[in-house]
Write a protein that holds these residues in place. Structure first.
Motif, PDB file in Angstrom:
ATOM      1  N   THR A   1       6.713   1.625  -6.731  1.00 41.40           N
ATOM      2  CA  THR A   1       5.935   0.475  -6.258  1.00 41.40           C
ATOM      3  C   THR A   1       6.485  -0.044  -4.931  1.00 41.40           C
ATOM      4  O   THR A   1       7.601   0.268  -4.532  1.00 41.40           O
ATOM      5  CB  THR A   1       5.969  -0.674  -7.279  1.00 41.40           C
ATOM      6  OG1 THR A   1       7.315  -1.169  -7.411  1.00 41.40           O
ATOM      7  CG2 THR A   1       5.479  -0.198  -8.639  1.00 41.40           C
ATOM      8  N   SER A   2       5.675  -0.845  -4.250  1.00 38.25           N
ATOM      9  CA  SER A   2       6.087  -1.502  -3.014  1.00 38.25           C
ATOM     10  C   SER A   2       6.164  -3.003  -3.241  1.00 38.25           C
ATOM     11  O   SER A   2       5.341  -3.576  -3.953  1.00 38.25           O
ATOM     12  CB  SER A   2       5.100  -1.196  -1.880  1.00 38.25           C
ATOM     13  OG  SER A   2       5.077   0.179  -1.576  1.00 38.25           O
TER      14      SER A   2
ATOM     15  N   ASP B   1       5.720  -6.642  -1.839  1.00 38.47           N
ATOM     16  CA  ASP B   1       5.157  -7.457  -0.771  1.00 38.47           C
ATOM     17  C   ASP B   1       5.829  -8.825  -0.778  1.00 38.47           C
ATOM     18  O   ASP B   1       6.745  -9.085  -1.562  1.00 38.47           O
ATOM     19  CB  ASP B   1       3.637  -7.564  -0.887  1.00 38.47           C
ATOM     20  CG  ASP B   1       3.170  -8.295  -2.151  1.00 38.47           C
ATOM     21  OD1 ASP B   1       3.988  -8.990  -2.801  1.00 38.47           O
ATOM     22  OD2 ASP B   1       1.973  -8.176  -2.480  1.00 38.47           O
TER      23      ASP B   1
ATOM     24  N   GLY C   1       8.306   1.229   4.769  1.00 37.87           N
ATOM     25  CA  GLY C   1       7.259   1.467   3.791  1.00 37.87           C
ATOM     26  C   GLY C   1       7.466   2.740   2.993  1.00 37.87           C
ATOM     27  O   GLY C   1       6.568   3.177   2.274  1.00 37.87           O
TER      28      GLY C   1
ATOM     29  N   ASP D   1       6.396  -3.309   1.330  1.00 47.57           N
ATOM     30  CA  ASP D   1       4.979  -3.364   1.679  1.00 47.57           C
ATOM     31  C   ASP D   1       4.917  -4.129   2.998  1.00 47.57           C
ATOM     32  O   ASP D   1       5.261  -5.319   3.054  1.00 47.57           O
ATOM     33  CB  ASP D   1       4.189  -4.085   0.592  1.00 47.57           C
ATOM     34  CG  ASP D   1       2.692  -4.143   0.890  1.00 47.57           C
ATOM     35  OD1 ASP D   1       2.317  -4.226   2.081  1.00 47.57           O
ATOM     36  OD2 ASP D   1       1.893  -4.123  -0.059  1.00 47.57           O
ATOM     37  N   THR D   2       4.515  -3.476   4.065  1.00 51.84           N
ATOM     38  CA  THR D   2       4.512  -4.103   5.387  1.00 51.84           C
ATOM     39  C   THR D   2       3.109  -4.440   5.883  1.00 51.84           C
ATOM     40  O   THR D   2       2.887  -4.614   7.078  1.00 51.84           O
ATOM     41  CB  THR D   2       5.214  -3.181   6.411  1.00 51.84           C
ATOM     42  OG1 THR D   2       4.524  -1.924   6.463  1.00 51.84           O
ATOM     43  CG2 THR D   2       6.670  -2.946   6.025  1.00 51.84           C
ATOM     44  N   THR D   3       2.180  -4.561   4.968  1.00 49.49           N
ATOM     45  CA  THR D   3       0.792  -4.844   5.340  1.00 49.49           C
ATOM     46  C   THR D   3       0.669  -6.126   6.146  1.00 49.49           C
ATOM     47  O   THR D   3      -0.068  -6.191   7.142  1.00 49.49           O
ATOM     48  CB  THR D   3      -0.081  -4.960   4.069  1.00 49.49           C
ATOM     49  OG1 THR D   3       0.015  -3.758   3.311  1.00 49.49           O
ATOM     50  CG2 THR D   3      -1.532  -5.228   4.436  1.00 49.49           C
TER      51      THR D   3
END
Length: 301
Positions: free
Chosen positions: A121-122, A124, A228, A273-275
């Protein structure tokens, strides 16, 4: 940017802080660096020890448009970690509140504030915060002070960095220790290398910090900085050994829960998570881990 930025960088003599100052200089952005130890290009100042009046004077006279806090303690007992990661942050926030009201405050946080996550998983910026060791706990406490100031109206951002790699990696990091020992011993005695980590090059993190400090737009209170992509620590170490061209043997130990000297630190998996930072700043890691490792080995001193 408006062309009139004045950035104060605390921790300017450190691994990341030095890169931030170098990037600011390269971009022609006016800045002033502060470090706990004396240096040719940095003013000496210890946020956890020196008198608040001296800090007030520095900030009041310089009138920064942004303050980047890249200072912090990564090693030591709980008292040292608390002074470096909590007391120092509070002193800087308080001084900024009175003497640099409109300055953006950028706190360099750590993925250690998150603790571990399920494999694959990432994490955030809304991920559960459950640091497992004193370093992560004290970094989280410092970040919480910054977020409280943000809720009270300050222009403040926590830049939560994942594992920083790259040229000049300090001995306090796994890769920094490995680089220093390669070629000096036939066998590297390390802790467990079972942890998966998101490695991001120091130059990419510096780019993110400067972008956060100088962009005019209002930003979210927390932004992740990572590649990521999680990599097994063993793979990173073995690649450094390969790059060294030596026949050094890696002797791997067993992980012990909460042991700060272990690569695992009871946190088997982390991946950013780098969104959010991509959305607001267009930032993404530009330097691959392999290139980062090559440059780390090439820059060894």
């Amino acid at each position: 940017m408006t062309g009139s930025e004045r950035v104060m960088v605390f921790g300017a003599g450190g691994f990341l802080g030095g890169r931030i100052c170098a990037l600011l200089a390269e971009r022609g952005i006016e800045h002033r660096g502060f470090t706990r130890s004396s240096g040719d290009r940095c003013r000496q100042f210890d946020l956890a020890v020196d008198h608040n009046y001296a800090l007030d004077t520095q900030i009041g006279m310089y009138k920064p448009t942004a303050i980047i806090n890249a200072a912090g303690a990564t090693q030591g007992d709980i008292s040292a970690l608390t002074r470096g990661n909590v007391v120092a942050v509070q002193a800087l926030l308080e001084s900024a509140r009175h003497h640099a009201t409109n300055a953006r405050f950028v706190q360099i946080g750590s993925a250690a504030e998150y603790g571990g996550a399920p494999q694959g998983t990432s994490q955030d910026e809304d991920a559960e915060l459950r640091p497992g060791a004193a370093y992560g706990i004290t970094k989280l406490a410092g970040s919480e002070l910054v977020l409280r100031a943000q809720r009270n109206g300050a222009d403040a951002v926590v830049l939560r960095s994942f594992n920083i790699s790259g040229p000049g990696s300090p001995a306090s990091t796994l890769l920094g220790r490995v680089v220093r020992q390669l070629g000096t011993t036939d066998a590297l005695q390390l802790g467990s290398l079972e942890a998966w980590r998101d490695y991001v090059d120091v130059r990419d993190v510096a780019e993110a910090a400067v972008a956060v400090a100088t962009v005019a737009d209002r930003l979210p209170p927390v932004l992740n900085v990572g590649s990521g992509r999680a990599v097994l620590a063993r793979e990173a170490v073995n690649r450094l050994v390969e790059l060294s061209g030596t026949a050094t043997k890696v002797v791997e130990g067993v992980a012990h829960a909460g042991h700060a000297g272990s690569a695992a630190e009871d946190v088997p998996w982390q991946q950013a998570d780098t969104t959010l930072i991509q959305k607001h700043l267009g930032w993404s890691a530009a330097i691959s881990l392999d290139q980062s490792l090559k440059d780390t080995w090439a820059a060894r001193g």
